[in-house]
Design a protein around this motif. Structure first.
Motif, mmCIF file in Angstrom:
data_model
loop_
_atom_site.group_PDB
_atom_site.id
_atom_site.type_symbol
_atom_site.label_atom_id
_atom_site.label_comp_id
_atom_site.label_asym_id
_atom_site.label_seq_id
_atom_site.Cartn_x
_atom_site.Cartn_y
_atom_site.Cartn_z
ATOM 1 N N SER A 184 -31.093 -15.853 3.500
ATOM 2 C CA SER A 184 -30.817 -17.011 4.361
ATOM 3 C C SER A 184 -30.868 -18.263 3.494
ATOM 4 N N GLN A 185 -30.351 -19.374 4.014
ATOM 5 C CA GLN A 185 -30.362 -20.619 3.252
ATOM 6 C C GLN A 185 -31.778 -20.979 2.808
ATOM 7 N N GLU A 219 -33.415 -20.954 -1.175
ATOM 8 C CA GLU A 219 -34.072 -22.124 -1.772
ATOM 9 C C GLU A 219 -35.515 -21.792 -2.165
ATOM 10 N N ALA A 277 -24.294 -17.501 -2.539
ATOM 11 C CA ALA A 277 -25.132 -18.653 -2.874
ATOM 12 C C ALA A 277 -24.455 -19.438 -3.987
ATOM 13 N N LYS A 293 -26.354 -23.653 -1.924
ATOM 14 C CA LYS A 293 -25.907 -23.582 -0.538
ATOM 15 C C LYS A 293 -25.142 -22.288 -0.307
ATOM 16 N N ILE A 294 -25.475 -21.596 0.778
ATOM 17 C CA ILE A 294 -24.734 -20.391 1.144
ATOM 18 C C ILE A 294 -23.420 -20.823 1.801
#
Length: 369
Positions: free
Chosen positions: A345-346, A350, A21, A30-31
């Motif tokens: 996960s993205q 977030e 990340a 953002k990954i």
């Protein structure tokens, strides 16, 4: 050192790309790929399995800075972590592939006078996961010096291993303040650091601990964690209104019922420090943990006249073995502090940072990778 520099490199030999990340801008995570070189002879490669979000991570996320540490280029975030060893360097004898470990996130230079004197946490060349410009550990894998990876007992989970990092702050503070079975403790602030300081002070034997905060929900959690008394204080954190602070000091002292030997300010505002200094008995100690303000105005003269010692802490040193022992023996239970869990996960990254940034009922937000 691979885990700290990032740098361009090849994909892993097994063809699996390491992802992390990356903090790219204000509230922008953002990954993306994170390339690691092979471990050096004294390093290990660790698959990260649990990582908690710290207040400093939230500061970086919201403002691209924390105190004097400014994010000037894309950086992998995160530092409260634990995982499973996947590869060991040729000279590593005390760890093996498959070992579950908690990672101490700061690599000191080992050469300066502070390091040689044992106070390596104050090293000016410290490379600390997720503190600019050093990349952090919210990634599938990192490379880290083996001596900073601590094997977890079978009855200590990887999440608890990740919690050794915030718990270390409370343990280091209690050591600095010499908390013992003869020490009555006041804690200003019932956020994550105030709560781990509460747990640490109890493990060090403090017979009576009271905690003050502006939030009833946090005070309720502190009560459930074993605080002997809680005090709700005013949200007015501007430069102390003398009468207002005086009234709250009386309320705090009455709740304690005897002299306050050590106060921990886990917030770091003018008002919280003034309250701690005034509430602490003559000859006692005030330990400043929270650093909400870079500069502070506090009533030092009357405190000095009463020989109240003011001490500070910065992170921790040599705390992981004791933290792990506290968790292993059940003297400390950090599990109730973990209030939210997310995957890697993205969208979840977030959501997790937004949850942590909102505060409220969120104490420790944990990633399970």
């Amino acid at each position: 050192m691979s885990g700290v520099s990032g740098g361009e490199g090849e994909e892993h030999k097994d063809g699996e790309e390491n992802m992390a990340a990356w903090l790219l801008g204000i509230k922008t995570l953002k990954i993306q790929p994170y390339h690691l070189p092979s471990p050096g002879p004294h390093d290990v490669k660790v698959r990260i399995k649990a990582l908690g979000i710290c207040g400093s991570d939230v500061h970086h996320f919201k403002t691209m800075r924390c105190a004097n540490f400014i994010v000037k280029q894309p950086m992998v975030i995160g530092h409260e972590c634990a995982g499973i060893i996947e590869e060991v360097g040729s000279q590593v004898k005390f760890l093996a592939v498959g070992d579950r470990v908690a990672l101490e996130p700061g690599i000191s230079c080992k050469r300066c006078s502070l390091c040689k004197g044992g106070r390596y946490n104050l090293c000016r060349e410290m490379k600390f996961f997720g503190s600019p410009p050093t990349n952090g550990s919210l990634a599938n894998k990192v490379v880290h010096p083996a001596y900073l990876c601590f094997k977890l007992p079978d009855n200590v989970s990887l999440e608890e291993g990740a919690m050794c990092e915030p718990l270390s702050v409370g343990v280091h503070a209690c050591r600095r303040a010499n908390v013992s079975p003869e020490t009555n403790v006041l804690i200003m602030g019932a956020g994550p650091i105030g709560l781990v300081t509460l747990l640490a002070a109890r493990a060090f034997g403090a017979p009576r601990i009271i905690i003050a905060d502006v939030d009833d929900c946090r005070l309720s959690i502190a009560k459930n964690l074993g605080a002997d008394g809680t005090i709700r204080v005013s949200t007015n954190i501007q430069r102390a209104i003398v009468q207002h602070v005086g009234e709250e000091v009386v309320k705090i002292q009455n709740t304690m019922g005897s002299g306050i030997d050590v106060s921990f300010d886990c917030v770091g505002f003018d008002k919280t420090m003034a309250t701690a200094l005034n509430a602490t008995r003559s000859g006692g100690k005030v330990c400043l943990i929270g650093l909400a303000q870079s500069e502070m105005t506090a009533p030092l003269t009357p405190a000095a006249a009463r020989e109240v010692d003011v001490i500070g802490i910065f992170r921790y040193r040599n705390t992981w073995p004791l933290c792990i022992d506290f968790l292993k023996t059940g003297k400390i239970d950090v599990k109730p502090l973990i209030t939210h869990r997310y995957g890697f996960s993205q969208q979840e990254v977030e959501d997790a940072f937004e949850t942590s940034a909102r505060g409220g009922s969120a104490i420790k937000v944990m990633f399970n990778l």
